[in-house]
Design an enzyme around this catalytic site. Structure first.
Site, mmCIF file in Angstrom:
data_model
loop_
_atom_site.group_PDB
_atom_site.id
_atom_site.type_symbol
_atom_site.label_atom_id
_atom_site.label_comp_id
_atom_site.label_asym_id
_atom_site.label_seq_id
_atom_site.Cartn_x
_atom_site.Cartn_y
_atom_site.Cartn_z
ATOM 1 N N ARG A 24 0.796 -1.131 -0.129
ATOM 2 C CA ARG A 24 -0.164 0.241 -0.132
ATOM 3 C C ARG A 24 0.870 1.293 -0.160
ATOM 4 N NH1 ARG A 24 -5.489 -0.549 1.702
ATOM 5 N NH2 ARG A 24 -6.370 -2.338 0.731
ATOM 6 N N ARG A 28 -3.280 6.669 0.801
ATOM 7 C CA ARG A 28 -3.702 7.959 1.258
ATOM 8 C C ARG A 28 -2.923 8.829 2.277
ATOM 9 N NH1 ARG A 28 -9.221 5.057 3.282
ATOM 10 N NH2 ARG A 28 -7.524 3.488 3.298
ATOM 11 N N ARG A 37 -6.524 11.066 -6.550
ATOM 12 C CA ARG A 37 -7.762 10.554 -6.080
ATOM 13 C C ARG A 37 -8.993 11.160 -6.222
ATOM 14 N NH1 ARG A 37 -11.806 8.202 -4.294
ATOM 15 N NH2 ARG A 37 -12.003 6.872 -2.417
ATOM 16 N N ASP A 74 -6.760 -3.024 -7.513
ATOM 17 C CA ASP A 74 -7.402 -3.799 -6.226
ATOM 18 C C ASP A 74 -7.675 -5.085 -6.555
ATOM 19 O OD1 ASP A 74 -8.478 -2.665 -3.206
ATOM 20 O OD2 ASP A 74 -9.675 -4.106 -3.953
ATOM 21 N N TYR A 150 -14.871 -11.578 0.341
ATOM 22 C CA TYR A 150 -15.630 -10.437 0.118
ATOM 23 C C TYR A 150 -16.805 -10.721 -0.600
ATOM 24 C CZ TYR A 150 -11.692 -7.909 1.943
ATOM 25 O OH TYR A 150 -10.847 -7.230 2.920
HETATM 26 O O1 CP3 Z 1 0.179 0.370 -3.297
HETATM 27 C C1 CP3 Z 1 -0.168 -0.923 -3.160
HETATM 28 O O2 CP3 Z 1 -0.252 -1.719 -2.252
HETATM 29 C C2 CP3 Z 1 -1.079 -1.155 -4.520
HETATM 30 C C3 CP3 Z 1 -2.507 -1.219 -4.474
HETATM 31 C C4 CP3 Z 1 -3.587 -2.130 -3.819
HETATM 32 C C5 CP3 Z 1 -4.742 -1.627 -3.277
HETATM 33 N N1 CP3 Z 1 -5.394 -2.687 -2.665
HETATM 34 C C6 CP3 Z 1 -5.156 -0.171 -3.299
HETATM 35 C C7 CP3 Z 1 -6.255 0.319 -2.507
HETATM 36 C C8 CP3 Z 1 -3.414 -3.319 -3.426
HETATM 37 C C9 CP3 Z 1 -2.163 -4.490 -3.780
HETATM 38 C C10 CP3 Z 1 -4.544 -3.775 -2.914
HETATM 39 C C11 CP3 Z 1 -4.770 -5.055 -2.320
HETATM 40 C C12 CP3 Z 1 -6.039 -5.219 -1.648
HETATM 41 N N2 CP3 Z 1 -7.098 -4.786 -1.816
HETATM 42 C C13 CP3 Z 1 -6.105 -6.316 -0.521
HETATM 43 C C14 CP3 Z 1 -5.131 -7.221 -0.123
HETATM 44 C C15 CP3 Z 1 -3.875 -6.514 0.528
HETATM 45 C C16 CP3 Z 1 -4.611 -5.974 1.742
HETATM 46 O O3 CP3 Z 1 -4.410 -4.973 2.173
HETATM 47 O O4 CP3 Z 1 -4.804 -6.850 2.742
HETATM 48 C C17 CP3 Z 1 -7.485 -6.290 -0.030
HETATM 49 C C18 CP3 Z 1 -8.015 -7.184 1.059
HETATM 50 C C19 CP3 Z 1 -8.249 -5.327 -0.780
HETATM 51 C C20 CP3 Z 1 -9.734 -4.933 -0.637
HETATM 52 C C21 CP3 Z 1 -9.775 -3.782 -0.219
HETATM 53 N N3 CP3 Z 1 -9.601 -2.429 -0.971
HETATM 54 C C22 CP3 Z 1 -10.213 -2.887 1.117
HETATM 55 C C23 CP3 Z 1 -10.594 -3.964 2.210
HETATM 56 C C24 CP3 Z 1 -10.136 -1.694 0.984
HETATM 57 C C25 CP3 Z 1 -10.926 -0.798 2.049
HETATM 58 C C26 CP3 Z 1 -9.749 -0.387 2.807
HETATM 59 C C27 CP3 Z 1 -9.043 0.905 2.767
HETATM 60 O O5 CP3 Z 1 -7.784 0.690 3.017
HETATM 61 O O6 CP3 Z 1 -9.847 1.659 2.503
HETATM 62 C C28 CP3 Z 1 -9.963 -1.254 -0.217
HETATM 63 C C29 CP3 Z 1 -9.607 0.057 -0.694
HETATM 64 C C30 CP3 Z 1 -8.046 0.524 -1.175
HETATM 65 N N4 CP3 Z 1 -7.300 -0.320 -1.971
HETATM 66 C C31 CP3 Z 1 -7.464 1.654 -1.170
HETATM 67 C C32 CP3 Z 1 -6.294 1.615 -1.705
HETATM 68 C C33 CP3 Z 1 -5.210 2.858 -1.819
HETATM 69 C C34 CP3 Z 1 -8.124 2.727 -0.132
HETATM 70 C C35 CP3 Z 1 -9.045 3.422 -1.069
HETATM 71 C C36 CP3 Z 1 -9.152 5.049 -1.235
HETATM 72 O O7 CP3 Z 1 -8.368 5.634 -1.740
HETATM 73 O O8 CP3 Z 1 -9.913 5.568 -0.683
#
Ligand code: CP3
Length: 344
Positions: A24, A28, A37, A74, A150
């Site tokens: 990640r 943010r 974003r 994602d 999910y």
């Molecule tokens: O920088 C990176 O790691 C690359 C991008 C990336 C994202 N999600 C962007 C993201 C990657 C590799 C993921 C994988 C992901 N997504 C996983 C597996 C890894 C982990 O973190 O456990 C999972 C379970 C998800 C599902 C997911 N996506 C959730 C549960 C959420 C909400 C929680 C949160 O942090 O907001 C997301 C959203 C998400 N995916 C964001 C980002 C940058 C935040 C969204 C935003 O910008 O508002």
């Protein structure tokens, strides 16, 4: 072509200074991410916009000179490509239309909608073209179990009970769902590798709730199929597995899936990991993201412990899970400096 330190490690060669990237790392906590974003509209709009997704993928490279960048997307684009509704509501996490039982499987697409996945491959090509020849580009997908949690629940859950219940009540139908995710993930990872990803990572975030037999069934077996399926089309493809919370099951995971390396979360016993896992494959990890958020002595101590445990072998420095949104950028800089300037 120059050698990429991250790929060198995946080939089993220890680097004097371990290559670093952070799960990640685009997110943010970065003001430049928040700016893009806002411009993109929704989160999925950002994931499916190659120009903007490439831009945020590159942000951590520009800011930190990080050794690898991970495709900005994602894991839930796979259910989207299989025809499920997926939404991200601000501050609430993902919402999907729940897949309540076997009957609902009929509504899944047989094959992934390429209109969803194509823009993501284009992001990969754009990022690849912008990177120098020592920075690696990592593609990824979710582990089938994690994506299924999910899809079944329709949202994040604390114990993944809906998917576990589905798997107990209707094992054959649950297997069908997993198989569909395996096939789709193989095609999706191959698409990313063909578009220019140097390696790929499989994020199985929620396997920590599985007992040993279920872990073999719903994590190891599908992962092995993905690894074999990808290598059938892309021989020699480099694949990192991240079975978060695997604990002692990390050993059979490494032995039986065929992954090139394993990502470790911070709860694993580091001596066990060094002796039993790093002796078999390169390891990646595993700073507690909360230690990074806390900073100061707690962070220094955690970084030292990670380097001490894994620095002697093939090792990729990373967190044990994703960077948290409130993390101060100065703490990230402090950590990077400490790793890069360590004495051998
Ligand atoms: O920088 C990176 O790691 C690359 C991008 C990336 C994202 N999600 C962007 C993201 C990657 C590799 C993921 C994988 C992901 N997504 C996983 C597996 C890894 C982990 O973190 O456990 C999972 C379970 C998800 C599902 C997911 N996506 C959730 C549960 C959420 C909400 C929680 C949160 O942090 O907001 C997301 C959203 C998400 N995916 C964001 C980002 C940058 C935040 C969204 C935003 O910008 O508002």
């Amino acid at each position: 072509m120059g050698t990429k330190p991250l790929i060198e490690v995946l080939n089993g060669h220890r680097q004097e200074v371990p290559p670093i990237w952070l799960m990640r790392q685009a997110g943010r906590y970065l003001p430049e991410y928040r700016a893009v974003r806002e411009k993109a509209g929704g989160f999925l709009d950002l994931c499916l916009n190659p120009e903007l997704a490439a831009e945020v993928t590159l942000q951590p490279v520009r800011r930190f000179g990080i050794d690898a960048t991970i495709l900005f997307s994602d894991i839930l684009v796979v259910p989207l490509a299989l025809g499920r509704k997926v939404e991200f509501q601000l501050g609430e996490g993902p919402k999907l239309e729940p897949l309540a039982d076997g009957a609902a499987l009929a509504s899944l697409r047989e094959v992934a909608d390429q209109n969803v996945l194509r823009p993501i491959y284009e992001t990969v090509s754009r990022v690849k073209a912008a990177l120098d020849d020592r920075t690696a580009l990592i593609g990824f997908c979710g582990g089938p179990w994690t994506v299924a949690t999910y899809m079944v629940a329709g949202e994040a859950t604390s114990d993944q009970a809906p998917a576990r219940l589905f798997a107990y009540r209707e094992p054959d139908n649950f297997q069908k769902l997993i198989d569909r995710l395996v096939e789709t993930s193989v095609g999706y990872l191959v698409g990313q590798l063909k578009a220019g990803a140097d390696c790929v990572q499989i994020f199985d975030t929620w396997v920590g709730v599985l007992g040993p037999d279920q872990f073999r069934h719903w994590c190891i077996a599908p992962t092995r199929k993905i690894v074999a399926g990808v290598r059938e089309q892309m021989p020699g493809a480099k694949i990192v597995g991240f079975p978060r919370g695997a604990g002692m099951m990390a050993l059979p995971y490494v032995e039986d899936t065929g992954v090139n390396a394993i990502g470790l979360d911070w709860t694993i016993d580091r001596q066990f990991a060094r002796e039993q896992l790093q002796s078999r494959v390169p390891v990646q990890g595993n700073v507690d993201p909360l230690a990074l958020l806390a900073g100061g002595a707690a962070l220094d101590c955690e970084v030292d412990a990670v380097l001490q445990a894994f620095g002697g072998g093939p090792f990729i420095f990373n967190l044990g899970h994703g960077i948290l949104p409130d993390t101060p950028i100065a703490h990230v800089e402090r950590m990077l400096k400490k790793v890069r300037h360590r004495r051998a």
